[in-house]
Structures are given as structure tokens and as C-alpha cells.
Design a protein around this motif. Structure first.
Motif: not given
Length: 231
Positions: A165, A52, A173, A45, A60, A136, A167-168
Motif C-alpha cells: 500500500r 495518494s 515498502h 521500495h 493497495r 497497520g 504511504d503518504k
């Protein structure tokens, strides 16, 4: 707050929660914390110093891990009839077009892990965006799942290709293998993933790029990696 199980608590005693460990030590510790009865997945992580919400700060891509992920990947190739045999020969579990699109739409069928398709199929697949997107599973040229070289894409997916990619919360991850791989193979997969993330640094990113990095097993606590040595 949920009470953690005894195995989790015992694993947490193996290291200092706030300490930043060198990559090799962190991965070795994570292998020791994987005490479940099944072969736990080891995940990385990485929190990045980007936003983002801005298109020019997206991170990504996709890479093939040298030792794979340890997971058997089911591939659905959505292709024109003339490419079905090539997709199957390369190892696709399913290959077809309208019949599988309809199956996903009408039967909520998701017995696959990745979709690989060609650019000329994207018009038909576009109507599946609402169901594939949240899972996804939507094919994307950046991840190599929209291509005319179907055989290569299928081979890479089967060999352990993973997509990374943001995340928000600006965290990536990703799995890097199974606990049974051992620290050496996991370390090589880790290096490949981090190398790709560092190479993908957006030109618009300012200041510190890697903010934190944690490795953890499926059921175990996270071990912090000394991110200052990662690049």
C-alpha cells in the motif's frame, strides 16, 4: 548526519550509488551487502507517479510471494465461536472473539502479526480502529483479511502473503524475503510483487507510473533498479 558503520561503508563501495542496475544485478548486489550477523530482510521500495491524497489514485492489495518472506507469521483469527476450530485447524495461532478484542483493548496485547476476520465481526472490531490502524493491523477486504473463507486466508498468511500500500509520500515498502534466499528466489518474489503493483495501476494515474525502485537489506545501502524495464 549520522555516521554510517564500517560494514555499511564497505557495502556501499560494492556499487555505484547513482547507477540504475538491471533487476538481477541489483538483487545480487544487495545479497552481497547483507553483512549483518543475522539473516537480513531484503526490501523493495517503489515510488509511484500517483497522488495518494486522491481516492481514485490509491494503490493497495495483497499477494502471496512464491517463496514466502522467511518470517514466521503469528495469526489472530477473530471469528464467531462456530468458526474457531476451523481457524485453528488451518494454522491460526489464536482464535476467538470478544476475549481477544478485550485483551487488545485493556492489556495492549499485540502478540500477533496479522488479524483475519469475517464480515460479521467487523462491527465489534471497529472499536479497535484507533489502536490497530496506526500499526497497520486493521483487517481489510482488499487485503483478503476480511473473508468468510477463514481457512484459506490463514493458509495464505502463513505461506507468506504480504500487503502492499502507498504511504503518504506515494512509496510502497515491502519485504521480498531474506538474504539467505539467494538472488534467484528473491528475484521471483520481486517479479511477483512488481507484477501486482503494475497490475494495480489506477485508471486515474497519468504520466510515468513507476518513478523509482530501490532494493536494500535491513542494514545495508539501497541499490537503484532500472525502473524503465519494469513496466
Amino acid at each position: 548526519m549520522a555516521i554510517k558503520g564500517k560494514k555499511y561503508q564497505d557495502s556501499a563501495k560494492l556499487f555505484e550509488k547513482s547507477k540504475l542496475y538491471d533487476k538481477a544485478d541489483a538483487i545480487e548486489l544487495v545479497c552481497q551487502t547483507a553483512k549483518a550477523k543475522f539473516d537480513e530482510t531484503i526490501e523493495v521500495h517503489v515510488r509511484l507517479g500517483v497522488d495518494s491524497r486522491h481516492a481514485d489514485q490509491q494503490v493497495r492489495g495483497a499477494i502471496v510471494l512464491p517463496h514466502g518472506t522467511g518470517k514466521s507469521v503469528r495469526v489472530l483469527a477473530l471469528v464467531k465461536p462456530e468458526m474457531e476450530e476451523a481457524a485453528k485447524a488451518a494454522g491460526a495461532d489464536y482464535a476467538g472473539s470478544d476475549e481477544y478484542i478485550e485483551k487488545i483493548q485493556k492489556e495492549n496485547w499485540f502478540d500477533f502479526d496479522v488479524i483475519i476476520t469475517t464480515p460479521n465481526m467487523m462491527g465489534a472490531i471497529g472499536r479497535l480502529g484507533r489502536v490497530l490502524g496506526p500499526k497497520g493491523l486493521m483487517p481489510n477486504p482488499k487485503s483478503g483479511t476480511v473473508t468468510m473463507d477463514i481457512a484459506r486466508a490463514v493458509n495464505e498468511a502463513k505461506a507468506g502473503k504480504i500487503e502492499y500500500r502507498l504511504d503518504k509520500t506515494n512509496i510502497i515498502h515491502c519485504p521480498i524475503g531474506k538474504a539467505s534466499f539467494g538472488a534467484e528466489k528473491l528475484g521471483e518474489n520481486f517479479d511477483t510483487l512488481l507484477g501486482a503493483i503494475i497490475k494495480a495501476k489506477p485508471a486515474a494515474a497519468k504520466g510515468q507510473y513507476i518513478k523509482s525502485c530501490v532494493v536494500a537489506s535491513t542494514m545495508g545501502p539501497g541499490v537503484k533498479v532500472n525502473y524503465s524495464k519494469l513496466g
